[in-house]
Design a protein around this motif. Structure first.
Motif, PDB file in Angstrom:
ATOM      1  N   ILE A  38      -3.804   0.264   3.701  1.00 11.34           N
ATOM      2  CA  ILE A  38      -5.050  -0.295   3.166  1.00 11.34           C
ATOM      3  C   ILE A  38      -4.912  -1.796   2.937  1.00 11.34           C
ATOM      4  O   ILE A  38      -5.784  -2.586   3.306  1.00 11.34           O
ATOM      5  CB  ILE A  38      -5.434   0.420   1.855  1.00 11.34           C
ATOM      6  CG1 ILE A  38      -5.823   1.875   2.139  1.00 11.34           C
ATOM      7  CG2 ILE A  38      -6.581  -0.306   1.148  1.00 11.34           C
ATOM      8  CD1 ILE A  38      -5.953   2.732   0.891  1.00 11.34           C
ATOM      9  N   VAL A  39      -3.802  -2.205   2.337  1.00 10.06           N
ATOM     10  CA  VAL A  39      -3.609  -3.620   2.012  1.00 10.06           C
ATOM     11  C   VAL A  39      -3.364  -4.448   3.275  1.00 10.06           C
ATOM     12  O   VAL A  39      -3.800  -5.601   3.365  1.00 10.06           O
ATOM     13  CB  VAL A  39      -2.444  -3.787   1.018  1.00 10.06           C
ATOM     14  CG1 VAL A  39      -2.147  -5.257   0.770  1.00 10.06           C
ATOM     15  CG2 VAL A  39      -2.777  -3.101  -0.305  1.00 10.06           C
ATOM     16  N   LEU A  60      -1.222   3.223   0.961  1.00  8.82           N
ATOM     17  CA  LEU A  60      -1.404   1.992   0.197  1.00  8.82           C
ATOM     18  C   LEU A  60      -1.120   0.771   1.068  1.00  8.82           C
ATOM     19  O   LEU A  60      -1.936  -0.162   1.134  1.00  8.82           O
ATOM     20  CB  LEU A  60      -0.507   1.994  -1.044  1.00  8.82           C
ATOM     21  CG  LEU A  60      -0.740   0.875  -2.063  1.00  8.82           C
ATOM     22  CD1 LEU A  60      -0.358   1.333  -3.470  1.00  8.82           C
ATOM     23  CD2 LEU A  60       0.038  -0.387  -1.715  1.00  8.82           C
ATOM     24  N   LEU A  86      -8.400  -1.500  -1.949  1.00  6.41           N
ATOM     25  CA  LEU A  86      -7.415  -0.571  -2.508  1.00  6.41           C
ATOM     26  C   LEU A  86      -7.899   0.017  -3.829  1.00  6.41           C
ATOM     27  O   LEU A  86      -7.798   1.235  -4.056  1.00  6.41           O
ATOM     28  CB  LEU A  86      -6.083  -1.290  -2.717  1.00  6.41           C
ATOM     29  CG  LEU A  86      -5.000  -0.505  -3.468  1.00  6.41           C
ATOM     30  CD1 LEU A  86      -4.618   0.757  -2.702  1.00  6.41           C
ATOM     31  CD2 LEU A  86      -3.780  -1.377  -3.714  1.00  6.41           C
ATOM     32  N   TYR A  98       0.167  -4.660  -5.895  1.00 10.66           N
ATOM     33  CA  TYR A  98       0.833  -5.370  -4.798  1.00 10.66           C
ATOM     34  C   TYR A  98       1.742  -6.420  -5.417  1.00 10.66           C
ATOM     35  O   TYR A  98       1.521  -6.841  -6.557  1.00 10.66           O
ATOM     36  CB  TYR A  98      -0.216  -6.038  -3.902  1.00 10.66           C
ATOM     37  CG  TYR A  98       0.297  -6.541  -2.574  1.00 10.66           C
ATOM     38  CD1 TYR A  98       0.700  -5.652  -1.585  1.00 10.66           C
ATOM     39  CD2 TYR A  98       0.361  -7.902  -2.305  1.00 10.66           C
ATOM     40  CE1 TYR A  98       1.161  -6.110  -0.358  1.00 10.66           C
ATOM     41  CE2 TYR A  98       0.817  -8.370  -1.081  1.00 10.66           C
ATOM     42  CZ  TYR A  98       1.217  -7.462  -0.114  1.00 10.66           C
ATOM     43  OH  TYR A  98       1.678  -7.916   1.100  1.00 10.66           O
TER      44      TYR A  98
END
Length: 254
Positions: A241-242, A238, A51, A105
């Motif tokens: 990706i995580v 986001l 990220l 996160y």
């Protein structure tokens, strides 16, 4: 009309030049073992390393990520050997020396025990005499942070050692999060039912990229980085990706 056009063109050119001046090659460092978020044996360096790399690229920066013991990477970022480090929770001591990005996160820290453990709540009174495992370099949260002198803490080098000690009965509980526990159980080929979380949550904590307050361009880098994070979050990229699975890179044989 011609003069106005030339003025507008010049202003546009200056903006491009300014953006070019701000774009840099950044040297980052993270820890060697914080799966699935960061680690030198994880594909892309872990989900948050992935990220951070994407967000910096979208901000116009190139970057490289080194992996070092947490304390060394932290100190070398403070001394400006690296431009930034991640992922870190906010604590008063850290805020004194570092500027923090927008959240990368959020994790929920809890106690995890074996299924047949006699522990059931996760509250301070119940765990007063319990042996608790949390790797060195990991931030203390909740009542453990407030009463760390009372807590019977074991601080090994990494979370895998905490899991091993818990399974072997050498500690009574470990502190982790759902993502970390799921990754460890998967890599150890253990059933998800082997461990259970205690219901009392220690804290909901956000993880951040941090830059030394002494860095001459800390504010500018963070502004561009945060703008990229906002765009990634708003577009839904986001979480994609995580959430993308993180694989272990096989060790290289000599």
């Amino acid at each position: 009309m011609v003069a106005s056009y030339r003025s507008a063109l010049l202003a546009f050119g200056l903006l491009i030049c300014a953006a070019g001046v701000q774009a840099q090659h950044l040297k980052l460092v993270t820890g060697e073992d914080y799966p699935p978020f960061a680690g030198n044996d994880l594909a892309d360096g872990g989900s948050l390393a992935r990220l951070v790399s994407v967000a910096l690229q979208d901000a116009g920066h190139t970057s490289e990520i080194a992996f070092k013991p947490w304390s060394r990477g932290y100190e070398e970022t403070l001394s400006l050997a690296f431009d930034a480090t991640f992922p870190y929770q906010i604590t008063p001591d850290r805020e004194a020396d570092f500027l923090f990005s927008a959240p990368l996160y959020e994790v929920r820290s809890r106690f995890y025990v074996l299924q047949d453990s006699a522990l059931h709540s996760g509250e301070r009174d119940e765990l007063r005499n319990a042996v608790i495992c949390l790797p060195i370099g990991y931030a203390l949260n909740g009542w453990v942070a407030q009463h760390s002198q009372e807590a019977n803490l074991v601080r090994p080098r990494n979370m895998d050692q905490c899991h091993e000690m818990l399974i072997r009965g050498r500690v009574d509980a470990l502190i982790s999060n759902a993502e970390g526990v799921a990754f460890q159980l998967f890599m150890r080929q253990e059933e998800n039912s082997l461990l259970r979380p205690l219901p009392h949550s220690l804290a909901n904590s956000s993880l951040h990229l941090i830059i030394s307050r002494q860095h001459p361009q800390a504010s500018q880098i963070l502004t561009r980085f945060n703008n990229s994070l906002t765009a990634l979050r708003d577009s839904g990229r986001l979480l994609q990706i995580v959430a993308e699975p993180v694989a272990i890179i096989p060790a290289q044989t000599p």
